[in-house]
Design a protein around this motif. Structure first.
Motif, short mmCIF file in Angstrom:
data_model
loop_
_atom_site.label_atom_id
_atom_site.label_comp_id
_atom_site.label_asym_id
_atom_site.label_seq_id
_atom_site.Cartn_x
_atom_site.Cartn_y
_atom_site.Cartn_z
N ASP A 89 -23.60 72.60 63.26
CA ASP A 89 -24.86 72.91 64.28
C ASP A 89 -24.98 73.28 65.09
O ASP A 89 -26.19 74.11 65.73
N ALA A 90 -23.87 72.93 66.54
CA ALA A 90 -24.02 74.26 67.39
C ALA A 90 -23.67 75.58 67.39
O ALA A 90 -24.17 76.47 68.23
N LEU A 91 -22.72 75.75 66.27
CA LEU A 91 -23.01 76.97 66.33
C LEU A 91 -23.26 78.06 65.56
O LEU A 91 -24.18 79.10 66.27
N ARG A 92 -24.84 77.30 65.31
CA ARG A 92 -26.24 77.76 64.73
C ARG A 92 -27.07 78.12 65.27
O ARG A 92 -27.89 78.81 65.59
N ALA A 93 -26.61 77.04 67.04
CA ALA A 93 -27.85 77.05 67.73
C ALA A 93 -27.59 77.97 68.60
O ALA A 93 -28.39 78.84 68.74
N ALA A 94 -26.31 78.14 68.84
CA ALA A 94 -25.70 78.84 69.87
C ALA A 94 -25.91 80.01 69.48
O ALA A 94 -26.59 81.49 70.29
N ALA A 95 -26.09 80.34 67.90
CA ALA A 95 -26.37 82.19 67.24
C ALA A 95 -27.72 82.16 67.67
O ALA A 95 -28.08 83.50 67.93
N ILE A 96 -28.28 81.40 67.31
CA ILE A 96 -29.64 81.51 67.44
C ILE A 96 -30.50 81.42 69.24
O ILE A 96 -31.41 82.05 69.11
N ARG A 97 -30.02 80.58 70.14
CA ARG A 97 -29.79 81.64 71.70
C ARG A 97 -29.74 82.87 71.98
O ARG A 97 -30.74 83.58 72.69
N GLU A 98 -28.35 83.09 71.06
CA GLU A 98 -28.16 84.30 71.22
C GLU A 98 -28.91 85.55 70.91
O GLU A 98 -29.40 86.24 70.98
N HIS A 99 -29.44 85.30 70.17
CA HIS A 99 -30.54 86.47 68.93
C HIS A 99 -31.47 86.28 69.52
O HIS A 99 -31.76 87.83 69.59
N PHE A 100 -32.05 85.26 70.29
CA PHE A 100 -32.80 85.28 70.78
C PHE A 100 -32.99 85.40 72.74
O PHE A 100 -34.49 85.04 73.49
N ALA A 101 -32.06 86.05 72.80
CA ALA A 101 -31.85 86.06 74.77
C ALA A 101 -32.42 87.59 75.23
O ALA A 101 -32.85 88.33 73.97
N PRO A 102 -33.27 87.09 76.48
CA PRO A 102 -33.57 88.06 76.77
C PRO A 102 -32.63 89.41 76.86
O PRO A 102 -33.30 90.38 77.01
N ASN A 103 -31.54 89.26 76.85
CA ASN A 103 -31.00 90.28 76.78
C ASN A 103 -30.18 90.67 75.52
O ASN A 103 -29.56 91.89 75.36
#
Length: 120
Positions: A89-103
């Motif tokens: 779950d932590a890896l999936r959440a980090a990937a989603i945060r990275e996907h939608f990051a401003p940069n």
């Protein structure tokens, strides 16, 4: 990223005109199966029990049971199911945060919910 096979899986048999099979014959590392890292095995050696182990039951006169009673950590050979799910779950959440990051590769201005459909 490794070169892809040009044929269907044939479980170890090499195909002459396949570039990935040629790489493997030349000594390339095979791709590991699964996405989880291998569980870590304990590296420190612990005191051995001097009796047949009955999980959760301590025996008087056993040096390892005395250590456990004094507060030593028990040996863990693999993460529990709950720990594995929390890591996933932590890896999936980090990937989603990275996907939608401003940069990141997709900012909220260029990416919508369709982009990540099925990722959860």
């Amino acid at each position: 990223m490794a070169t892809q096979h040009t044929h269907r899986p044939n479980f170890g048999r090499q195909v002459a005109d396949c570039p990935r099979c040629t790489e493997l014959v030349a000594g390339a590392e095979p791709i590991a199966w699964g996405s989880r890292p291998a569980p870590e095995t304990p590296t420190a050696t612990t005191t051995k029990h001097n009796h047949q182990v009955v999980f959760g039951r301590r025996i008087d006169g056993c040096p390892r049971c005395a250590e456990l009673t004094a507060g030593a950590e028990p040996v863990r050979w693999a993460p529990s199911r709950r720990e594995r799910e929390q890591q996933d779950d932590a890896l999936r959440a980090a990937a989603i945060r990275e996907h939608f990051a401003p940069n990141g590769p997709h900012s909220t201005a260029t990416c919508g919910p369709v982009c990540t459909f099925g990722d959860w």
